[in-house]
Scaffold this active site. Structure first.
Site, PDB file in Angstrom:
ATOM      1  N   GLU A 192       1.389   9.330  -0.482  1.00 51.01           N
ATOM      2  CA  GLU A 192       1.123  10.856   0.221  1.00 51.01           C
ATOM      3  C   GLU A 192       2.236  11.442   0.195  1.00 51.01           C
ATOM      4  O   GLU A 192       2.355  12.587  -0.216  1.00 51.01           O
ATOM      5  CB  GLU A 192       0.356  10.969   1.300  1.00 51.01           C
ATOM      6  CG  GLU A 192       1.209  10.189   2.603  1.00 51.01           C
ATOM      7  CD  GLU A 192       0.807   8.792   2.656  1.00 51.01           C
ATOM      8  OE1 GLU A 192       0.321   8.226   1.831  1.00 51.01           O
ATOM      9  OE2 GLU A 192       1.278   8.064   3.767  1.00 51.01           O
ATOM     10  N   CYS A 206       0.050   1.471   4.340  1.00 46.37           N
ATOM     11  CA  CYS A 206       1.138   0.803   5.123  1.00 46.37           C
ATOM     12  C   CYS A 206       0.476  -0.095   6.125  1.00 46.37           C
ATOM     13  O   CYS A 206      -0.150  -1.276   5.846  1.00 46.37           O
ATOM     14  CB  CYS A 206       2.052   1.504   5.713  1.00 46.37           C
ATOM     15  SG  CYS A 206       3.594   0.978   6.387  1.00 46.37           S
ATOM     16  N   HIS A 212       3.739   4.443   1.014  1.00 44.77           N
ATOM     17  CA  HIS A 212       3.280   5.850   1.304  1.00 44.77           C
ATOM     18  C   HIS A 212       2.990   6.698   0.004  1.00 44.77           C
ATOM     19  O   HIS A 212       3.845   7.695  -0.076  1.00 44.77           O
ATOM     20  CB  HIS A 212       3.841   6.531   2.333  1.00 44.77           C
ATOM     21  CG  HIS A 212       3.883   5.655   3.698  1.00 44.77           C
ATOM     22  ND1 HIS A 212       2.873   6.115   4.758  1.00 44.77           N
ATOM     23  CD2 HIS A 212       4.681   4.660   4.153  1.00 44.77           C
ATOM     24  CE1 HIS A 212       3.243   5.398   5.782  1.00 44.77           C
ATOM     25  NE2 HIS A 212       4.440   4.381   5.408  1.00 44.77           N
TER      26      HIS A 212
HETATM   27  N1  GLN Z   1       4.166  -0.873  11.898  1.00 43.06           N
HETATM   28  C1  GLN Z   1       4.062  -1.546  10.593  1.00 43.06           C
HETATM   29  C2  GLN Z   1       5.465  -1.803   9.834  1.00 43.06           C
HETATM   30  O1  GLN Z   1       6.167  -1.410  10.683  1.00 43.06           O
HETATM   31  C3  GLN Z   1       3.577  -0.216   9.481  1.00 43.06           C
HETATM   32  C4  GLN Z   1       4.339   1.172   9.462  1.00 43.06           C
HETATM   33  C5  GLN Z   1       3.587   2.115   8.829  1.00 43.06           C
HETATM   34  O2  GLN Z   1       2.349   2.083   9.020  1.00 43.06           O
HETATM   35  N2  GLN Z   1       4.390   3.094   8.230  1.00 43.06           N
HETATM   36  O3  GLN Z   1       5.390  -2.416   8.866  1.00 43.06           O
END
Ligand code: GLN
Length: 562
Positions: free
Chosen positions: A527, A399, A525
């Site tokens: 995970e 992410c 994600h």
């Molecule tokens: N801050 C980033 C976004 O909002 C990544 C978010 C995250 O790592 N879950 O896109």
């Protein structure tokens, strides 16, 4: 008819109530019963999505979103839930729905909005009965929806907390309404070891049970967290002073792997005892299920080789901030026959002293760049990605980690030193990561990110495809920003590959660097979907690459890229 098991905690927080709840559920699942789990969080946030992980650990993301409609004309999207959901899903190998996370925020919001709409005209709205009725109502909604044989309800916080009072009162009423034999109360406490006297101490447990009793609740089972297994005399003492049978005092010692807790509970007869108290038909374990779990536990315990992975990030003071990542790495390691050591590194230290970066990262076999939000520590995270781009070390960005890999690619490989994400620098001349189109008009911060599972379309002949071996997968998301397609197209000639997108092809879901190394960033994600029984494909491949790299490194036949 659904039976109910309530789980409370005493003495202090952080006793691993989630693991105990999941382990009890597992014992029932291993007997062929269908189970579901509710987590009650007494804080006033509607969901944990607006909480900093340093405050409350990881924010878990469910497969599905839920449209929470507290009263007519009001609707909120919820897919972000307490980190215990991750534990439940990992132990039970099933998805848990977001409406199973009940917070004080949701309960009070519902009652207050209903009052405004006019649902209680003429009445004084009070904690008892209106708040407690709403709590019971929410529990029964889950029972009605998923119709489990047993529904477990874990109550967050510690008995004695003011904010948990209405929940305990609701449990008291609920038990009365359901009648004897239909509900159980499991209380988890701490039995500390006092080194100076060489004894385990039962007094905190006695006090905590007294507090519980003062709310009208008597535990049926007491699970005791202790550094090791309880001796017979301390079990007898707890039984006598807390008014529970000897066999209802259960040891919950520190274990090498949490996945062994169900086995340990089973050995103490807990599964059978619970079935007996709840009058469930059969007490017997399905041997195949038990053996399957046992085999998995052994997979975690047996390996003697290990690999070391750096996890640079912003919330490393509390490793629970990344619990699903930690677990996904452990699953993948176990399935690859190794153990892992994780080196959590606060990236702010690199901003003060860049020399530390080389020092820290040269010791590890792989790098996982973590998710995150906001400016603090980000330059350090970008430096980590730049290091990885210029080294053959396997790298997985998750992410924010993927977005920052892309920023690093622009800076380090393409020479645009001021490239950035607009989350960090809104005025960057090269906004290579920017808000998702639908996010631009959003003002409310709660539950408004791109959330839950979405289809990911994977391109063939990519490293990502090699990991998944599928063209379409469902993975979970939680973000507002994304890698901008036009910038990704420009980066292509420098060796950057877009390996996955959404159905439209406009939202980039994964990137990777062409060539021999293994440098990947995923917007999702993975995970959140990794379980001991079915590890995440991308984590599996990451560990495989790490093992390969470590072997090569040990033979020191690596030619470091300039
Ligand atoms: N801050 C980033 C976004 O909002 C990544 C978010 C995250 O790592 N879950 O896109």
């Amino acid at each position: 008819m659904t039976k109910y098991i309530f789980v409370t905690g005493g003495v202090l927080s952080g006793l691993g109530k989630g693991v105990v709840t999941a382990s009890i559920a597992k014992l029932l699942q291993m007997r062929g019963y269908s189970v579901d789990v509710i987590k009650i969080d007494p804080y006033l946030n509607v969901d944990p999505g607006t909480l900093n992980p340093i405050e409350h650990g990881e924010v878990f993301v469910c497969e599905h979103s839920w449209h929470f409609k507290p009263a007519e004309g009001y609707s909120f999207t919820i897919a972000e839930v307490d980190q215990d959901f991750g534990t439940y899903e990992r132990f039970l190998n099933k998805n848990i729905e977001p409406y199973n996370n009940i917070t004080s925020g949701q309960i009070y919001l519902t009652v207050i909005l209903k009052e405004r709409v006019g649902k209680y005209l003429g009445k004084t709205i009070q904690v008892i009965p209106h708040i407690t009725d709403e709590i019971k109502n929410r529990i029964r909604i889950v029972a009605k929806k998923s119709k489990p044989d047993v529904l477990l309800i874990e109550i967050g916080g510690t008995v004695g907390d003011i904010e948990a009072m209405p929940f305990l009162e609701a449990v008291r009423q609920f038990r009365l309404e359901e009648g004897p034999g239909n509900t159980l109360l499991v209380h988890i406490t701490l039995v500390p070891y006092l080194e100076t006297v060489g004894q385990l101490k039962s007094k905190p447990t006695q006090h905590s049970v007294k507090i519980l009793q003062s709310t009208g609740l008597q535990p049926d089972i007491i699970v005791c967290r202790a550094p090791f297994e309880l001796t017979e005399d301390i079990k007898r003492k707890i039984s006598l002073f807390c008014s529970v049978p000897y066999e209802a005092v259960i040891s919950d010692p520190d274990m090498e792997t949490v996945y062994e807790i169900p086995i340990l509970f089973e050995k103490q007869g807990l599964g059978e005892y619970i079935c007996r108290l709840l009058g469930l038909g059969t007490n017997r374990l399905i041997q195949d299920e038990y053996l399957k779990w046992n085999k998995i536990v052994n997979m975690f315990k047996q390996p003697t080789d290990y690999v070391e992975i750096a996890m640079p990030g912003k919330y490393t003071f509390i490793t629970d901030s990344y619990i699903s990542i930690n677990e996904a790495l452990r699953h993948a390691a176990a399935w690859n026959g190794v153990k892992i050591k994780i080196r959590w590194i606060e990236t702010e230290i690199f901003e003060e002293d860049i020399g530390k970066l080389e020092e820290e990262l040269s010791k590890v076999d792989g790098i996982l760049l973590t998710p995150g939000f906001g400016r603090r520590g980000v330059e350090g995270m970008i430096s980590v990605a730049e290091y990885a781009l210029n080294s053959p070390i396997p790298f997985l960005g998750i992410c924010f980690g993927a977005q920052l890999l892309f920023v690093a690619f622009y800076r380090s490989i393409m020479g645009y030193k001021t490239a950035n994400t607009t989350e960090v620098d809104p005025n960057t001349p090269y906004p290579v990561v920017d808000l998702l189109p639908e996010q631009k008009s959003i003002k409310m911060k709660g539950g408004t990110m791109r959330l839950a599972a979405h289809k990911v379309y994977i391109k063939k002949n990519t490293k990502l495809y090699d990991a998944y071996k599928k063209e379409v997968v469902l993975e979970r998301f939680r973000h507002r920003y994304h890698i901008i397609k036009e910038y990704a197209q420009k980066a292509k000639e420098y060796g950057l590959i877009v390996s996955a997108t959404d159905a439209t092809g406009n939202i980039i879901n994964a990137i990777e660097v062409d060539g021999e190394g293994w440098t990947i960033g995923v917007q999702f994600h993975p995970e959140f979907k990794s379980r001991p029984e079915s590890p995440s494909p991308i984590y599996l491949t990451f560990i495989k690459e790490i093992i390969k790299y470590k072997k090569l490194r040990e033979k020191s036949i690596l030619k470091i890229k300039p």
